[in-house]
Design a protein around this motif. Structure first.
Motif, short mmCIF file in Angstrom:
data_model
loop_
_atom_site.label_atom_id
_atom_site.label_comp_id
_atom_site.label_asym_id
_atom_site.label_seq_id
_atom_site.Cartn_x
_atom_site.Cartn_y
_atom_site.Cartn_z
N SER A 262 0.82 -1.22 0.00
CA SER A 262 0.00 0.00 0.00
C SER A 262 0.85 1.26 0.00
N ARG A 263 2.15 1.13 0.19
CA ARG A 263 3.03 2.28 0.34
C ARG A 263 3.83 2.59 -0.92
N HIS A 264 3.59 1.89 -2.01
CA HIS A 264 4.39 2.16 -3.20
C HIS A 264 3.48 2.41 -4.40
N GLU A 265 4.06 3.06 -5.39
CA GLU A 265 3.36 3.28 -6.64
C GLU A 265 3.76 2.19 -7.63
N GLY A 266 2.86 1.85 -8.50
CA GLY A 266 3.15 0.81 -9.47
C GLY A 266 2.24 -0.38 -9.29
N PRO A 267 2.51 -1.46 -10.04
CA PRO A 267 1.64 -2.64 -9.99
C PRO A 267 1.56 -3.22 -8.58
N THR A 268 0.37 -3.66 -8.22
CA THR A 268 0.17 -4.25 -6.90
C THR A 268 0.60 -5.71 -6.90
N PHE A 269 1.04 -6.18 -5.75
CA PHE A 269 1.36 -7.60 -5.58
C PHE A 269 0.16 -8.36 -5.04
N PHE A 270 -0.94 -7.63 -4.81
CA PHE A 270 -2.18 -8.22 -4.33
C PHE A 270 -3.29 -7.84 -5.32
N PRO A 271 -3.41 -8.58 -6.42
CA PRO A 271 -4.35 -8.20 -7.47
C PRO A 271 -5.80 -8.27 -7.00
N ALA A 272 -6.66 -7.69 -7.80
CA ALA A 272 -8.09 -7.66 -7.47
C ALA A 272 -8.81 -8.85 -8.08
N GLY A 273 -10.05 -9.04 -7.65
CA GLY A 273 -10.92 -10.05 -8.24
C GLY A 273 -10.44 -11.47 -7.99
N GLU A 274 -10.72 -12.34 -8.94
CA GLU A 274 -10.38 -13.75 -8.80
C GLU A 274 -8.88 -13.96 -8.65
N ALA A 275 -8.10 -13.13 -9.30
CA ALA A 275 -6.64 -13.26 -9.22
C ALA A 275 -6.14 -13.08 -7.79
N ARG A 276 -6.84 -12.25 -7.01
CA ARG A 276 -6.43 -12.04 -5.61
C ARG A 276 -6.52 -13.34 -4.82
N TRP A 277 -7.61 -14.06 -4.99
CA TRP A 277 -7.79 -15.28 -4.22
C TRP A 277 -6.78 -16.35 -4.61
N ARG A 278 -6.42 -16.37 -5.89
CA ARG A 278 -5.38 -17.30 -6.32
C ARG A 278 -4.04 -16.95 -5.68
N ALA A 279 -3.71 -15.66 -5.70
CA ALA A 279 -2.43 -15.22 -5.14
C ALA A 279 -2.36 -15.50 -3.64
N LEU A 280 -3.46 -15.22 -2.93
CA LEU A 280 -3.46 -15.43 -1.48
C LEU A 280 -3.43 -16.91 -1.14
N THR A 281 -4.10 -17.74 -1.95
CA THR A 281 -4.07 -19.18 -1.71
C THR A 281 -2.67 -19.73 -1.92
N LEU A 282 -1.99 -19.26 -2.97
CA LEU A 282 -0.62 -19.70 -3.21
C LEU A 282 0.29 -19.25 -2.07
N GLN A 283 0.09 -18.03 -1.59
CA GLN A 283 0.88 -17.58 -0.45
C GLN A 283 0.66 -18.49 0.77
N SER A 284 -0.59 -18.84 1.02
CA SER A 284 -0.89 -19.72 2.15
C SER A 284 -0.26 -21.10 1.99
N LEU A 285 -0.27 -21.62 0.77
CA LEU A 285 0.34 -22.92 0.52
C LEU A 285 1.84 -22.85 0.78
N ALA A 286 2.49 -21.81 0.28
CA ALA A 286 3.93 -21.66 0.48
C ALA A 286 4.27 -21.45 1.96
N ASP A 287 3.48 -20.62 2.64
CA ASP A 287 3.72 -20.40 4.07
C ASP A 287 3.50 -21.68 4.87
N GLY A 288 2.50 -22.47 4.48
CA GLY A 288 2.25 -23.73 5.16
C GLY A 288 3.37 -24.73 4.95
N LEU A 289 3.92 -24.74 3.74
CA LEU A 289 5.10 -25.57 3.47
C LEU A 289 6.23 -25.18 4.42
N LEU A 290 6.44 -23.87 4.56
CA LEU A 290 7.48 -23.37 5.47
C LEU A 290 7.20 -23.75 6.91
#
Length: 202
Positions: A76-104
């Motif tokens: 939220s503090r930078h200009e440019g493309p977001t790393f947290f996309p909107a819509g359906e893409a957001r849920w995909r990105a967050l799910t992948l983050q959760s999978l990777a964090d769970g692996l860790l």
């Protein structure tokens, strides 16, 4: 902004990857906040009662933790493309983050268990966490390569951090050698300047 960190923490690396990709890394004052479950870092615990890194202390406002919260804040503090996309893409990105964090999470629990005296270790616990870790790697190999080859989001950064930690610690075997598509993606992603700048050091 002050970031309590550890040079080998994969959760810290995820935050630093985003900071580098967003052009915010130079604005972070890095403070050694390392501790263990048996020996908490008092300075870190003064801001995060869990005593864990990463912990971000903004110029104004309360301390922020954990890595997921800090990444969204920095986004939220930078200009440019977001790393947290909107819509359906957001849920995909967050799910992948959760999978990777769970692996860790599973990998780190294995590491901590093997750091205990041998007489206190639980082979059953290690086996259970190993099952989770291997299942996460299998899912990444089987279903997430197309996403990982797409536009950059928080899922990419979380996955790269997790795989980088695995290569450093090698908590279980087999790892990437038996997942060729995931291995190829990670090798290519590791050439990014942000990955080179955040390579974990003891």
């Amino acid at each position: 902004m002050k970031l309590y960190w550890s040079p080998t923490s994969p959760y810290v690396r995820k935050v630093m990857l985003l900071a580098h990709e967003a052009g915010l890394a130079e604005g972070l004052e890095l403070i050694d906040g390392r501790g263990t479950p048996w020996d908490r870092n008092a300075e870190t615990a003064a801001y995060n009662p869990l005593g864990k890194v990463p912990c971000l202390v903004p110029e104004e406002g309360p301390a922020l933790y954990d890595s997921r919260v800090i990444c969204e804040y920095l986004d939220s503090r930078h200009e440019g493309p977001t790393f947290f996309p909107a819509g359906e893409a957001r849920w995909r990105a967050l799910t992948l983050q959760s999978l990777a964090d769970g692996l860790l999470d599973a990998g780190i629990l294995i590491r901590y268990e093997t750091m205990r005296p041998e007489s206190e270790r639980s082979p059953g616990w290690i086996a259970a966490q190993t099952t989770k870790l291997q299942a996460a790697l299998d899912r990444l190999e089987a279903r997430w390569i197309a996403h990982l080859n797409g536009p950059l989001d928080i899922g990419h950064l979380a996955t790269a951090s997790a795989l980088g930690w695995m290569e450093l610690r090698k908590p279980v075997s087999p790892g990437l050698e038996s997942r060729p598509r995931l291995k190829a993606w990670f090798e290519g992603f590791s050439q990014r300047p942000s990955m080179q700048a955040t390579f974990p050091k003891e």
